[in-house]
Write an enzyme that holds these catalytic residues in place. Structure first.
Site, PDB file in Angstrom:
ATOM      1  N   LYS A 116       0.811  -1.221   0.000  1.00 27.10           N
ATOM      2  CA  LYS A 116       0.000   0.000   0.000  1.00 27.10           C
ATOM      3  C   LYS A 116       0.844   1.270   0.000  1.00 27.10           C
ATOM      4  CE  LYS A 116      -4.184  -1.857   2.226  1.00 27.10           C
ATOM      5  NZ  LYS A 116      -3.817  -3.253   2.310  1.00 27.10           N
ATOM      6  N   LYS A 158      -2.478   0.830   9.232  1.00 24.02           N
ATOM      7  CA  LYS A 158      -2.819  -0.234   8.287  1.00 24.02           C
ATOM      8  C   LYS A 158      -1.565  -1.003   7.893  1.00 24.02           C
ATOM      9  CE  LYS A 158      -5.754   0.884   4.975  1.00 24.02           C
ATOM     10  NZ  LYS A 158      -6.375   1.638   3.836  1.00 24.02           N
ATOM     11  N   GLY A 164      -8.593  -7.457   3.989  1.00 22.05           N
ATOM     12  CA  GLY A 164      -9.624  -8.051   4.828  1.00 22.05           C
ATOM     13  C   GLY A 164      -9.679  -7.488   6.232  1.00 22.05           C
ATOM     14  N   GLY A 165      -9.132  -6.281   6.425  1.00 13.89           N
ATOM     15  CA  GLY A 165      -9.198  -5.656   7.748  1.00 13.89           C
ATOM     16  C   GLY A 165      -8.130  -6.130   8.716  1.00 13.89           C
ATOM     17  N   HIS A 208     -16.920   3.860   0.938  1.00 15.95           N
ATOM     18  CA  HIS A 208     -15.962   3.049   0.176  1.00 15.95           C
ATOM     19  C   HIS A 208     -16.544   2.902  -1.227  1.00 15.95           C
ATOM     20  CE1 HIS A 208     -13.341  -0.823  -0.009  1.00 15.95           C
ATOM     21  NE2 HIS A 208     -13.637  -0.403  -1.223  1.00 15.95           N
ATOM     22  N   HIS A 234     -14.600  -4.006   8.407  1.00 17.19           N
ATOM     23  CA  HIS A 234     -13.849  -3.860   7.161  1.00 17.19           C
ATOM     24  C   HIS A 234     -14.117  -4.987   6.164  1.00 17.19           C
ATOM     25  CE1 HIS A 234     -11.730  -0.687   9.271  1.00 17.19           C
ATOM     26  NE2 HIS A 234     -11.396  -1.547  10.224  1.00 17.19           N
ATOM     27  N   GLU A 274      -9.693   1.288  -5.538  1.00 16.94           N
ATOM     28  CA  GLU A 274     -10.568   1.590  -4.408  1.00 16.94           C
ATOM     29  C   GLU A 274     -10.261   2.983  -3.865  1.00 16.94           C
ATOM     30  OE1 GLU A 274     -10.585  -1.451  -1.463  1.00 16.94           O
ATOM     31  OE2 GLU A 274     -11.164  -3.026  -2.885  1.00 16.94           O
ATOM     32  N   ARG A 296      -6.931  -7.891  -9.566  1.00 18.20           N
ATOM     33  CA  ARG A 296      -7.636  -9.153  -9.853  1.00 18.20           C
ATOM     34  C   ARG A 296      -9.111  -8.839 -10.050  1.00 18.20           C
ATOM     35  NH1 ARG A 296     -10.313  -9.341  -5.091  1.00 18.20           N
ATOM     36  NH2 ARG A 296      -9.199  -8.735  -3.207  1.00 18.20           N
TER      37      ARG A 296
END
Length: 646
Positions: A116, A158, A164-165, A208, A234, A274, A296
């Site tokens: 990220k 993060k 997946g949180g 989101h 999340h 996103e 993906r």
């Protein structure tokens, strides 16, 4: 176009890819683990090859074995689905080194978007707006806390390799930062083998919204947006397209940003960019920021397919086989509105605990699209994600589509395991959601109302009793002993409460049920039972579990008096594993004093970690499991001393 492809996945997404491949005349090869030998995707494939044990590391993550099977069977390309190896650049390199085609982006593109922090730096260079934060390599705790102070609380920690949180913590004040950082790094290490984190500004009323992009390695287009704001911890629950409240100006800005992101890395195939969106004052073209890119196909891709008329898997196969983009941006339009609800085997009253079980009954209404990797008779395995299906609908407007979703969920029937169906139904009926007032905190704010127990009527209990006593298919002589009506009774439980259902069988077509002092009649006419003058709902049975398919599925358990008597003498002080899994950690020690709610152990099952808590204050008498143990459901892990001992 390819003649044959291998799908390196299982379940719903493997079945989804096979359906499009079959429609295109492309043959498919399935791979499967021990746990999936009789699964739906194995049956749908033209060929199926066993690749290992039930644990993903022994099967679906064995890239070398999957490539060997592809070569052995003559497959020319590998479709990774989502999850497992879908975003593993080393696997992509190995596929191409073996002379095969990877149906997806290049390894370079995956690497650029895989972490990220690096992805955000790249997006800044490409002119894509990013959330204020620290995305650097300095992971010193004191330095990170200083950066958090510069950004301004609240902040979000993060994991850079997260998803997946996992490895994510909200920190609302400086005093909470150190503990939250340590917790996030520990979880990130366990989940991804990488403890590094980034720090971001936390958006107070976040939405989101993601943009579906598609590239051919040179050029890209966007297929508009999806709103995935309806989340719990999340994890996405219900997705929709297009986003409610979206303006033409903002759609254009987000679409351009998505395309810019894809073209910046030479993206090939289907991907999702996103964005985190500030929803506090409507949607504004200056109020969205890049969050991450998923290189993906997404779980929620069907809602995009329904509003655009595009089969994204078909596009994947065409572009991977060498074609250019199948459409220009100006050719793509939005028609109507679509919703997708994720139906899971999980125990909502127990905190959405993943569940297992054999599906004795599974039925979806014809009016919806149900993407599923299981059928009636299949088992929900503890080894994988407990998804049963994605329930997807389309309508001319958002209101029409939401009404169709509510109806589809009402008419969906699942037997043999507990599900989140009633929770999904409550969401579909939520007034704020209906008004389009969605943000990622909606579920948490209204969780009590959304998880309220459904109302159980007398007719539901009678229906369960009829199945328990095998009185649904009553024969002409049922119920008569020496010409007198027959009385029978059964003890049932629902949500931990027991009740006795007594029946007077007056003949093959009439029964009088008395439960809790109330009486209701069940009568059959033209082969159809009616209870309290209402049509008897469908009912299915799995051992002692009886599911009445009304009010999203009401589970009853038939109580065997012998089992109940045996249980009465059991040890109520034992903390047990609620499902099969791996003991990740044990915190209890013999002789230790514990308080109600103290965490005694962590169990890893179905890709999630579950804390096992003390049910009461007490003293640990015995620790019966160790970290690393693989245990079955019901296995004793920790025992407390009897109350009053000492």
């Amino acid at each position: 176009m390819f003649d044959k492809i291998l799908i390196a996945n299982r379940g719903e997404i493997a079945c989804r890819v096979m359906e499009t491949a079959r429609a295109m005349g492309v043959r498919t090869v399935a791979v499967y683990s021990d746990a999936d030998a009789a699964s739906k995707h194995v049956v749908l494939a033209d060929e199926a090859v066993h690749i290992g044990g039930p644990a993903p590391a022994d099967s679906y993550l064995r890239g070398d074995e999957i490539i060997r099977v592809a070569q052995q069977t003559g497959a020319q390309a590998i479709h990774p689905g989502y999850g497992f190896l879908s975003e593993n650049p080393k696997f992509v390199d190995a596929v191409e080194a073996a002379g095969l085609t990877f149906i997806g982006p290049s390894a370079d593109a995956i690497r650029k978007m895989g972490l990220k922090d690096a992805a955000k730096a790249l997006m800044e260079e490409a002119g894509v707006p990013v959330v204020p934060g620290y995305h650097g390599t300095n992971q010193d705790a004191g330095f990170l806390q200083e950066e958090a102070g510069k950004i301004g609380y609240p902040v979000l920690i993060k994991a850079v390799a997260g998803g997946g949180g996992k490895g994510m913590r909200l920190v609302e004040s400086p005093a909470e930062f150190a503990d939250a950082l340590k917790s996030a790094q520990g979880e990130a290490t366990t989940a991804f083998g990488n403890p590094d984190v980034l720090i971001e500004k936390y958006i107070q009323q976040p939405r989101h919204i993601e943009v579906q992009v598609f590239g051919d390695g040179t050029h890209a287009v966007h297929l508009f947006e999806r709103d995935c704001s309806l989340q719990r911890r999340h994890q996405k629950v219900i997705e929709e397209a297009p986003a409610p409240g979206m303006t033409a100006e903002m759609r254009k800005a987000m679409g351009r940003a998505g395309v810019r992101a894809a073209e910046a890395i030479g993206y090939k195939g289907a991907g999702t960019v996103e964005f985190i969106v500030d929803g506090s004052d409507g949607l504004r073209s200056d109020g969205f920021w890049f969050m991450e890119m998923n290189t993906r196909l997404q779980v929620e891709h069907p809602v995009t397919e329904l509003i655009t008329g595009v089969d994204l898997v078909e596009w994947q196969l065409r572009v991977a086989s060498g074609e250019r983009l199948p459409a220009r941006q100006e050719d793509l339009t939005i028609t109507g509105h679509a919703f997708e609800a994720r139906l899971y085997a999980e125990d909502v009253p127990k905190g959405f605990l993943p569940a297992t079980g054999t599906l004795t009954h599974l039925s979806f209404p014809a009016e919806c699209r149900a993407d599923s990797g299981v059928r009636a008779g299949d088992a929900i395995s503890p080894w994988y994600d407990p998804m049963i299906a994605k329930v997807i609908v389309h309508g001319s407007t958002r209101k029409v589509a939401l009404s169709r979703l509510a109806r589809a969920l009402e008419e969906t029937e699942v037997g043999g395991t507990v599900t989140n169906l009633a929770f999904l139904g409550a969401l579909a009926a939520h007034q704020g959601f209906a008004n389009g007032d969605v943000d990622t905190g909606l579920i948490a704010r209204d969780l009590d109302a959304l998880t309220a127990a459904p109302e159980v009527e007398l007719r539901h209990k009678a229906a369960a009793g009829m199945v328990a006593l095998d009185l649904v298919e009553a024969s002409p002589d049922t119920g008569f002993t020496l010409w007198a009506p027959l009385h029978r009774a059964v003890t049932l439980s629902r949500a931990g409460e027991e009740f006795t259902a007594d029946v007077q069988v007056d003949g093959p077509d009439r029964q009088l049920w008395t439960i809790g002092g109330e009486t209701v009649a069940a009568e059959r006419s033209q082969g159809q039972w009616r209870i309290d003058e209402r049509r008897m709902p469908a009912v299915s049975q799995s051992g002692g579990l009886i599911t009445v398919h009304d009010a999203y599925g009401l589970e009853f358990t038939a109580i065997d008096p012998l089992d109940r008597d045996a249980a009465a003498g059991g040890d109520s002080n034992v903390i047990e594993a609620p499902m099969p899994g791996l003991v990740k950690a044990v915190f209890a020690k013999a002789g230790q004093s514990v308080k109600e709610g103290d965490r005694l152990a962590i169990l890893e099952a179905m890709k999630m970690e579950h804390s096992l808590l003390a049910a009461r204050d007490g003293v640990v008498a015995e620790v019966l499991a160790s970290s690393g143990d693989q245990v079955e459901a019901g296995a004793a892990l920790v025992r407390l001393e009897e109350e009053g001992d000492g």
